[in-house]
Design a protein around this motif. Sequence first.
Motif, PDB file in Angstrom:
ATOM      1  N   VAL A  30      -9.544  62.030 103.420  1.00 54.66           N
ATOM      2  CA  VAL A  30      -8.309  62.803 103.606  1.00 54.66           C
ATOM      3  C   VAL A  30      -8.537  63.936 104.600  1.00 54.66           C
ATOM      4  CG1 VAL A  30      -6.641  64.311 102.464  1.00 54.66           C
ATOM      5  CG2 VAL A  30      -7.405  62.208 101.328  1.00 54.66           C
ATOM      6  N   LEU A  31      -9.636  64.659 104.454  1.00 49.91           N
ATOM      7  CA  LEU A  31      -9.936  65.772 105.359  1.00 49.91           C
ATOM      8  C   LEU A  31     -10.095  65.301 106.799  1.00 49.91           C
ATOM      9  CD1 LEU A  31     -12.520  67.787 103.224  1.00 49.91           C
ATOM     10  CD2 LEU A  31     -10.220  68.520 103.870  1.00 49.91           C
ATOM     11  N   ALA A  32     -10.718  64.135 106.981  1.00 53.54           N
ATOM     12  CA  ALA A  32     -10.988  63.630 108.329  1.00 53.54           C
ATOM     13  C   ALA A  32      -9.808  62.875 108.921  1.00 53.54           C
ATOM     14  CB  ALA A  32     -12.213  62.718 108.302  1.00 53.54           C
ATOM     15  N   GLY A  33      -8.871  62.463 108.089  1.00 57.88           N
ATOM     16  CA  GLY A  33      -7.752  61.687 108.584  1.00 57.88           C
ATOM     17  C   GLY A  33      -8.112  60.250 108.895  1.00 57.88           C
ATOM     18  N   ARG A  34      -9.214  59.798 108.383  1.00 57.35           N
ATOM     19  CA  ARG A  34      -9.679  58.415 108.576  1.00 57.35           C
ATOM     20  C   ARG A  34     -10.802  58.151 107.570  1.00 57.35           C
ATOM     21  NH1 ARG A  34     -10.714  61.145 113.087  1.00 57.35           N
ATOM     22  NH2 ARG A  34      -9.379  59.788 114.340  1.00 57.35           N
ATOM     23  N   ARG A  35     -11.238  56.930 107.514  1.00 61.67           N
ATOM     24  CA  ARG A  35     -12.337  56.584 106.635  1.00 61.67           C
ATOM     25  C   ARG A  35     -13.636  57.191 107.154  1.00 61.67           C
ATOM     26  NH1 ARG A  35     -14.214  50.338 105.447  1.00 61.67           N
ATOM     27  NH2 ARG A  35     -15.478  50.745 103.584  1.00 61.67           N
ATOM     28  N   VAL A  36     -14.394  57.851 106.273  1.00 60.88           N
ATOM     29  CA  VAL A  36     -15.669  58.486 106.639  1.00 60.88           C
ATOM     30  C   VAL A  36     -16.793  57.805 105.868  1.00 60.88           C
ATOM     31  CG1 VAL A  36     -17.021  60.613 106.679  1.00 60.88           C
ATOM     32  CG2 VAL A  36     -14.552  60.704 107.048  1.00 60.88           C
ATOM     33  N   LEU A  37     -17.788  57.307 106.608  1.00 60.48           N
ATOM     34  CA  LEU A  37     -18.980  56.717 106.013  1.00 60.48           C
ATOM     35  C   LEU A  37     -20.175  57.563 106.427  1.00 60.48           C
ATOM     36  CD1 LEU A  37     -18.188  52.980 106.826  1.00 60.48           C
ATOM     37  CD2 LEU A  37     -17.961  54.105 104.603  1.00 60.48           C
ATOM     38  N   VAL A  38     -20.960  57.998 105.451  1.00 69.41           N
ATOM     39  CA  VAL A  38     -22.071  58.925 105.709  1.00 69.41           C
ATOM     40  C   VAL A  38     -23.394  58.213 105.472  1.00 69.41           C
ATOM     41  CG1 VAL A  38     -23.153  61.109 105.061  1.00 69.41           C
ATOM     42  CG2 VAL A  38     -20.644  60.903 105.070  1.00 69.41           C
ATOM     43  N   LYS A  39     -24.192  58.073 106.535  1.00 73.95           N
ATOM     44  CA  LYS A  39     -25.524  57.484 106.447  1.00 73.95           C
ATOM     45  C   LYS A  39     -26.480  58.570 105.950  1.00 73.95           C
ATOM     46  CE  LYS A  39     -28.793  54.365 107.415  1.00 73.95           C
ATOM     47  NZ  LYS A  39     -29.097  53.315 106.416  1.00 73.95           N
ATOM     48  N   ALA A  40     -26.910  58.460 104.693  1.00 74.66           N
ATOM     49  CA  ALA A  40     -27.612  59.553 104.016  1.00 74.66           C
ATOM     50  C   ALA A  40     -29.109  59.526 104.285  1.00 74.66           C
ATOM     51  CB  ALA A  40     -27.326  59.495 102.521  1.00 74.66           C
ATOM     52  N   GLU A  41     -29.508  59.912 105.496  1.00 67.47           N
ATOM     53  CA  GLU A  41     -30.934  59.988 105.826  1.00 67.47           C
ATOM     54  C   GLU A  41     -31.634  61.160 105.147  1.00 67.47           C
ATOM     55  OE1 GLU A  41     -33.265  58.006 107.976  1.00 67.47           O
ATOM     56  OE2 GLU A  41     -31.796  56.765 106.945  1.00 67.47           O
ATOM     57  N   CYS A  42     -30.846  62.049 104.537  1.00 68.26           N
ATOM     58  CA  CYS A  42     -31.439  63.105 103.717  1.00 68.26           C
ATOM     59  C   CYS A  42     -32.156  62.523 102.501  1.00 68.26           C
ATOM     60  CB  CYS A  42     -30.355  64.082 103.266  1.00 68.26           C
ATOM     61  SG  CYS A  42     -28.958  63.286 102.436  1.00 68.26           S
ATOM     62  N   LEU A  43     -31.868  61.266 102.155  1.00 72.78           N
ATOM     63  CA  LEU A  43     -32.525  60.592 101.031  1.00 72.78           C
ATOM     64  C   LEU A  43     -33.748  59.786 101.467  1.00 72.78           C
ATOM     65  CD1 LEU A  43     -29.347  59.321  99.137  1.00 72.78           C
ATOM     66  CD2 LEU A  43     -30.641  61.432  98.760  1.00 72.78           C
ATOM     67  N   GLN A  44     -34.086  59.890 102.754  1.00 72.51           N
ATOM     68  CA  GLN A  44     -35.263  59.210 103.286  1.00 72.51           C
ATOM     69  C   GLN A  44     -36.527  59.902 102.781  1.00 72.51           C
ATOM     70  OE1 GLN A  44     -37.134  56.614 104.255  1.00 72.51           O
ATOM     71  NE2 GLN A  44     -35.381  56.196 105.602  1.00 72.51           N
ATOM     72  N   HIS A  45     -37.669  59.198 102.793  1.00 75.01           N
ATOM     73  CA  HIS A  45     -38.952  59.843 102.498  1.00 75.01           C
ATOM     74  C   HIS A  45     -39.086  61.094 103.361  1.00 75.01           C
ATOM     75  CE1 HIS A  45     -40.464  56.587 100.027  1.00 75.01           C
ATOM     76  NE2 HIS A  45     -40.201  55.698 100.976  1.00 75.01           N
ATOM     77  N   THR A  46     -39.642  62.147 102.809  1.00 73.12           N
ATOM     78  CA  THR A  46     -39.833  63.473 103.421  1.00 73.12           C
ATOM     79  C   THR A  46     -38.520  64.197 103.654  1.00 73.12           C
ATOM     80  OG1 THR A  46     -39.835  62.891 105.818  1.00 73.12           O
ATOM     81  CG2 THR A  46     -41.923  62.650 104.600  1.00 73.12           C
ATOM     82  N   GLY A  47     -37.386  63.635 103.249  1.00 80.09           N
ATOM     83  CA  GLY A  47     -36.117  64.336 103.337  1.00 80.09           C
ATOM     84  C   GLY A  47     -35.402  64.247 104.657  1.00 80.09           C
ATOM     85  N   SER A  48     -35.854  63.397 105.572  1.00 75.38           N
ATOM     86  CA  SER A  48     -35.136  63.248 106.844  1.00 75.38           C
ATOM     87  C   SER A  48     -35.521  61.950 107.532  1.00 75.38           C
ATOM     88  CB  SER A  48     -35.415  64.430 107.780  1.00 75.38           C
ATOM     89  OG  SER A  48     -36.563  64.209 108.580  1.00 75.38           O
ATOM     90  N   PHE A  49     -34.722  61.599 108.537  1.00 74.01           N
ATOM     91  CA  PHE A  49     -34.969  60.400 109.340  1.00 74.01           C
ATOM     92  C   PHE A  49     -36.308  60.440 110.056  1.00 74.01           C
ATOM     93  CE2 PHE A  49     -33.549  63.399 112.473  1.00 74.01           C
ATOM     94  CZ  PHE A  49     -34.180  63.023 113.658  1.00 74.01           C
ATOM     95  N   LYS A  50     -36.904  61.611 110.163  1.00 68.57           N
ATOM     96  CA  LYS A  50     -38.160  61.738 110.912  1.00 68.57           C
ATOM     97  C   LYS A  50     -39.301  60.926 110.303  1.00 68.57           C
ATOM     98  CE  LYS A  50     -37.098  64.890 114.163  1.00 68.57           C
ATOM     99  NZ  LYS A  50     -37.314  64.712 115.613  1.00 68.57           N
ATOM    100  N   ALA A  51     -39.156  60.536 109.041  1.00 72.98           N
ATOM    101  CA  ALA A  51     -40.173  59.666 108.453  1.00 72.98           C
ATOM    102  C   ALA A  51     -40.248  58.347 109.200  1.00 72.98           C
ATOM    103  CB  ALA A  51     -39.857  59.417 106.976  1.00 72.98           C
ATOM    104  N   ARG A  52     -39.144  57.907 109.774  1.00 74.56           N
ATOM    105  CA  ARG A  52     -39.106  56.639 110.510  1.00 74.56           C
ATOM    106  C   ARG A  52     -39.938  56.722 111.795  1.00 74.56           C
ATOM    107  NH1 ARG A  52     -34.628  53.356 108.880  1.00 74.56           N
ATOM    108  NH2 ARG A  52     -33.175  54.432 107.474  1.00 74.56           N
ATOM    109  N   GLY A  53     -39.648  57.717 112.609  1.00 74.49           N
ATOM    110  CA  GLY A  53     -40.381  57.855 113.864  1.00 74.49           C
ATOM    111  C   GLY A  53     -41.838  58.176 113.650  1.00 74.49           C
ATOM    112  N   GLY A  54     -42.116  59.001 112.638  1.00 75.14           N
ATOM    113  CA  GLY A  54     -43.511  59.311 112.335  1.00 75.14           C
ATOM    114  C   GLY A  54     -44.291  58.074 111.946  1.00 75.14           C
TER     115      GLY A  54
END
Length: 319
Positions: A30-54
């Motif tokens: 509703v706030l965005a005026g469209r469907r919002v999908l959130v890719k939750a990389e905060c749930l990745q190991h170490t708390g961020s997407f940086k676990a992937r590149g590392g």
Amino acid sequence: MNIDMIRAAADRAHGAIRRTPLLSAPTLDVLAGRRVLVKAECLQHTGSFKARGGWAAVTSLPKDSPGILAMSSGNHGQGVARAAANCGLPCVVLMPADAPRAKIEGTHAWGAEVVLYDRLRDDRNALGARLAEQRGLALIPPFDHPEVIAGQGTTGLEIAAQAAEEGVGRADVLVCCGGGGLSAGIALALAAEAPGLRVRTVEPQGFDDVARSIEAGEPILNAPGGTTICDAIMTPTPGRLTFPLLQAHCGPGLAVTDEEALRAMALAFRHLRIVLEPGGAVSLAAALFRRDQIDGEAVIAVASGGNVDPSVFARALEA
């Protein structure tokens, strides 16, 4: 850089990197005026997407590597430190002294030696190069490294598959952006796997060098002396390797205020029950508060990290 490197990084990461969820909430739609999908990389190991590149960078090193040096505001350091610990390699992380305490402690917890420097006075690149040479360490920079970009690009492979599962074939994919490693990797992956999904970088106002560089057609520096609460994405200019990829595959960039990032953190906690750091929330902030600059019936926001000090998180909840 090519899609084969990203697919190879995904193969090496099997069982070591989480497939993070794509979350949604009606109130955010509703706030965005469209469907919002959130890719939750905060749930990745170490708390961020940086676990992937590392993981991708460390596992690409020769077996007899003497050790690793990472330069990081905190998230990249934790990602590299985790991978180094799993591979039995010594790790040194060069971090700014004003990095969030949660990130410094998190890096220590993975067994890395942390070397602090003054962000405003010291030349990080020069310090890192000198330290790597003195100790004979392999240098893994935070974004301008082929394997780091490939590792971050595995996020894009997941987004392509998950968006298809959700019936989303065309949408803007908003990505929190500092030096551009995550944005470039995702953009390269989506160009191959889901060309209807277009990456758009999101940065803090005053640190929107990537957006301005894409518009100008050449790398541009941020003005010196600026400040932002988004410590994870305070880079001065796009990377040498990342910029051509961003230029080739990304749409116009977006910028949000620190206050909007804090509001997005509070909304993510309230409606998705996830914890974001300011730099990891700017993509959601753009989805919610830059709705007139986004096209389509859906938008995907990559929530890139959640390593936030309690005082900053409390400030967000009070905003």
